[in-house]
Design a protein around this motif. Structure first.
Motif, mmCIF file in Angstrom:
data_model
loop_
_atom_site.group_PDB
_atom_site.id
_atom_site.type_symbol
_atom_site.label_atom_id
_atom_site.label_comp_id
_atom_site.label_asym_id
_atom_site.label_seq_id
_atom_site.Cartn_x
_atom_site.Cartn_y
_atom_site.Cartn_z
ATOM 1 N N VAL A 30 0.831 -1.190 0.000
ATOM 2 C CA VAL A 30 0.000 0.000 0.000
ATOM 3 C C VAL A 30 0.870 1.246 0.000
ATOM 4 C CG1 VAL A 30 -1.656 1.357 1.331
ATOM 5 C CG2 VAL A 30 -1.956 -1.112 1.125
ATOM 6 N N ALA A 31 1.941 1.257 0.796
ATOM 7 C CA ALA A 31 2.806 2.429 0.896
ATOM 8 C C ALA A 31 3.488 2.736 -0.417
ATOM 9 C CB ALA A 31 3.850 2.230 1.992
ATOM 10 N N SER A 32 3.887 1.701 -1.142
ATOM 11 C CA SER A 32 4.628 1.917 -2.377
ATOM 12 C C SER A 32 3.726 2.190 -3.560
ATOM 13 C CB SER A 32 5.483 0.676 -2.692
ATOM 14 O OG SER A 32 4.645 -0.420 -3.000
ATOM 15 N N ILE A 86 11.508 6.714 2.565
ATOM 16 C CA ILE A 86 12.187 6.531 1.280
ATOM 17 C C ILE A 86 12.132 5.068 0.834
ATOM 18 C CG2 ILE A 86 14.469 6.590 0.178
ATOM 19 C CD1 ILE A 86 14.998 9.171 1.794
ATOM 20 N N ALA A 87 12.307 4.141 1.790
ATOM 21 C CA ALA A 87 12.256 2.720 1.444
ATOM 22 C C ALA A 87 10.891 2.329 0.883
ATOM 23 C CB ALA A 87 12.580 1.878 2.676
ATOM 24 N N ALA A 88 9.832 3.002 1.344
ATOM 25 C CA ALA A 88 8.473 2.636 0.936
ATOM 26 C C ALA A 88 7.991 3.414 -0.286
ATOM 27 C CB ALA A 88 7.509 2.877 2.097
ATOM 28 N N ALA A 89 8.770 4.369 -0.763
ATOM 29 C CA ALA A 89 8.327 5.254 -1.842
ATOM 30 C C ALA A 89 8.594 4.671 -3.217
ATOM 31 C CB ALA A 89 9.018 6.611 -1.719
ATOM 32 N N SER A 90 7.840 5.169 -4.183
ATOM 33 C CA SER A 90 8.098 4.862 -5.581
ATOM 34 C C SER A 90 8.929 5.954 -6.246
ATOM 35 C CB SER A 90 6.776 4.715 -6.345
ATOM 36 O OG SER A 90 6.033 3.624 -5.865
ATOM 37 N N LEU A 91 8.853 7.164 -5.681
ATOM 38 C CA LEU A 91 9.492 8.326 -6.292
ATOM 39 C C LEU A 91 10.048 9.214 -5.184
ATOM 40 C CD1 LEU A 91 9.475 9.150 -9.379
ATOM 41 C CD2 LEU A 91 7.666 10.774 -8.783
ATOM 42 N N ILE A 107 19.374 7.320 0.757
ATOM 43 C CA ILE A 107 18.734 6.471 -0.249
ATOM 44 C C ILE A 107 19.409 5.100 -0.286
ATOM 45 C CG2 ILE A 107 18.625 6.146 -2.766
ATOM 46 C CD1 ILE A 107 17.797 9.065 -2.998
ATOM 47 N N GLU A 108 20.736 5.121 -0.242
ATOM 48 C CA GLU A 108 21.480 3.851 -0.243
ATOM 49 C C GLU A 108 21.138 3.027 0.994
ATOM 50 O OE1 GLU A 108 26.124 2.286 -0.439
ATOM 51 O OE2 GLU A 108 25.662 4.411 -0.703
ATOM 52 N N SER A 109 21.069 3.675 2.148
ATOM 53 C CA SER A 109 20.738 2.974 3.387
ATOM 54 C C SER A 109 19.340 2.386 3.338
ATOM 55 C CB SER A 109 20.842 3.935 4.582
ATOM 56 O OG SER A 109 22.160 4.417 4.734
ATOM 57 N N ALA A 110 18.421 3.093 2.671
ATOM 58 C CA ALA A 110 17.032 2.638 2.608
ATOM 59 C C ALA A 110 16.839 1.509 1.606
ATOM 60 C CB ALA A 110 16.137 3.810 2.237
ATOM 61 N N GLY A 111 17.820 1.274 0.747
ATOM 62 C CA GLY A 111 17.651 0.265 -0.294
ATOM 63 C C GLY A 111 16.645 0.702 -1.341
ATOM 64 N N PHE A 112 16.515 1.990 -1.543
ATOM 65 C CA PHE A 112 15.535 2.539 -2.485
ATOM 66 C C PHE A 112 15.926 2.194 -3.913
ATOM 67 C CE2 PHE A 112 14.304 6.209 -5.198
ATOM 68 C CZ PHE A 112 12.929 6.112 -5.085
ATOM 69 N N SER A 113 14.979 1.678 -4.672
ATOM 70 C CA SER A 113 15.261 1.286 -6.055
ATOM 71 C C SER A 113 14.359 2.008 -7.044
ATOM 72 C CB SER A 113 15.094 -0.227 -6.226
ATOM 73 O OG SER A 113 13.775 -0.627 -5.864
ATOM 74 N N GLY A 114 13.635 3.016 -6.569
ATOM 75 C CA GLY A 114 12.750 3.766 -7.450
ATOM 76 C C GLY A 114 13.487 4.870 -8.186
ATOM 77 N N THR A 115 12.730 5.880 -8.612
ATOM 78 C CA THR A 115 13.275 6.981 -9.411
ATOM 79 C C THR A 115 13.483 8.214 -8.540
ATOM 80 O OG1 THR A 115 12.137 6.180 -11.386
ATOM 81 C CG2 THR A 115 12.844 8.481 -11.400
ATOM 82 N N VAL A 116 14.609 8.886 -8.752
ATOM 83 C CA VAL A 116 14.868 10.172 -8.102
ATOM 84 C C VAL A 116 14.687 11.270 -9.148
ATOM 85 C CG1 VAL A 116 16.543 11.626 -6.905
ATOM 86 C CG2 VAL A 116 16.474 9.159 -6.451
ATOM 87 N N VAL A 117 13.807 12.213 -8.869
ATOM 88 C CA VAL A 117 13.571 13.347 -9.760
ATOM 89 C C VAL A 117 14.343 14.549 -9.233
ATOM 90 C CG1 VAL A 117 11.858 14.957 -10.668
ATOM 91 C CG2 VAL A 117 11.286 12.533 -10.422
ATOM 92 N N ASP A 118 15.267 15.058 -10.022
ATOM 93 C CA ASP A 118 16.015 16.262 -9.686
ATOM 94 C C ASP A 118 15.264 17.446 -10.282
ATOM 95 O OD1 ASP A 118 17.741 18.379 -9.376
ATOM 96 O OD2 ASP A 118 19.531 17.301 -10.061
ATOM 97 N N SER A 119 14.576 18.201 -9.434
ATOM 98 C CA SER A 119 13.727 19.276 -9.946
ATOM 99 C C SER A 119 14.530 20.434 -10.535
ATOM 100 C CB SER A 119 12.793 19.787 -8.849
ATOM 101 O OG SER A 119 13.514 20.407 -7.809
#
Length: 316
Positions: A30-32, A86-91, A107-119
């Motif tokens: 649900v979170a992701s 961050i771990a639970a996010a898609s973006l 991000i590395e610590s969270a194991g995040f594998s989604g997309t990072v948007v640089d505004s």
């Protein structure tokens, strides 16, 4: 990243892993936003970026804002809750230009594998003193020019549409409506400063956060209480004396404090220079926005506030 930040990230990682380990797979889905009908989960780093995401996304996205109102982003250190989000996010959406030094290791610590948007992608970046560590990537306060803000929300719209194509038409429509509001803000700011004689458009602030604003509206930046982008820096005795002398020599009328920084040094310099200090409810929003639910809790409201306060103080 500062040593203290690295230490806290490591500690926060351990705590977050324990917390994440206790979450069931249903909660994670649900979170992701991966389950049917779930809203896209987005993490936004700063108050400005979070406001942009909420505005473009509307009700179709769940936004977690990392840095809270009136917190100094230059000195921010991540928490276990940040890593969880961050771990639970898609973006993940960031300001960029080096403002979030803590983000990549988090991000590395969270194991995040989604997309990072640089505004900041596509924004023309101001360069500053190469000796200023906070300016090594350029001036990160890009949002203080509404035309830069238009580029930022355009990048955010593209990121949301790519992550959630089913709502792409909504994001596109919201972007068009908000871009018109940014153009109006820009025009209103220009009209407000046109009421001030050129020789009165002189700015002294807590720290050097308004470079894009100064350039856009043709102001004269006299100096700052903190002599760099680094909000932990302090004026030397000579720098303090020089700033007081410059304020007197240029006929600058006021020193503007900022909502996320203590006003004491600004007040002391203003007293020595014989000028007024603008603070309290009139403090500028340099690095932050106001509390959610207040007029200054949005980008548009905070920028209107800044212009009204500056024009009123310099024209009085």
């Amino acid at each position: 990243m500062k040593h203290g930040q690295r230490t806290l990230v490591a500690a926060a990682t351990a705590a977050a892993l324990v917390l994440l380990g206790g979450c069931g797979s249903g909660d994670g889905d649900v979170a992701s936003g991966s389950s049917a009908g779930a809203r896209l989960a987005v993490v936004a780093t700063t108050p400005e970026v979070a406001d942009f995401v909420r505005t473009i996304a509307g009700s179709d996205v769940t936004v977690t804002q990392i840095i809270k109102p009136n917190v100094d982003p230059h000195e921010y250190e991540p928490t276990p809750a940040d890593i969880q989000a961050i771990a639970a996010a898609s973006l993940v959406v960031k300001n960029g230009v080096g403002l979030e030094e803590w983000l990549n290791p988090t991000i590395e610590s969270a194991g995040f594998s989604g997309t990072v948007v640089d505004s900041s992608r596509g924004v023309r970046i101001r360069q500053g003193d190469p000796g200023d560590e906070e300016m090594k990537d350029g001036d990160p306060h890009i949002w203080h020019n509404p035309q830069n803000a238009k580029i930022m929300v355009g990048n955010i719209e593209k990121g949301l549409a790519a992550a959630d194509p089913s709502h792409a038409s909504t994001y596109r429509a919201n972007l068009a409506g908000y871009a018109a509001k940014l153009d109006k803000l820009d025009a209103d700011n220009e009209a407000a400063f046109a009421t001030l004689p050129v020789d009165q458009r002189k700015l002294v602030t807590n720290h050097d956060a308004f470079g894009y604003y100064v350039d856009r509206y043709h102001l004269q930046f006299v100096g700052s209480v903190i002599p760099s982008m680094d909000t932990s820096a302090e004026l030397s005795a000579k720098q303090l004396t020089d700033l007081v002398a410059k304020i007197k020599a240029t006929g600058t009328k006021a020193i503007f404090t900022e909502s996320s920084l203590p006003p004491k040094t600004a007040e002391a310099i203003a007293q020595q220079a014989g000028v007024k200090v603008v603070g309290g409810d009139d403090a500028l929003y340099g690095d932050s926005l106001g509390r959610l639910g207040t007029p200054q809790g949005t980008y548009l409201g905070a920028e209107r506030h800044n212009t009204q306060v500056i024009v009123s103080a310099l024209g009085g």
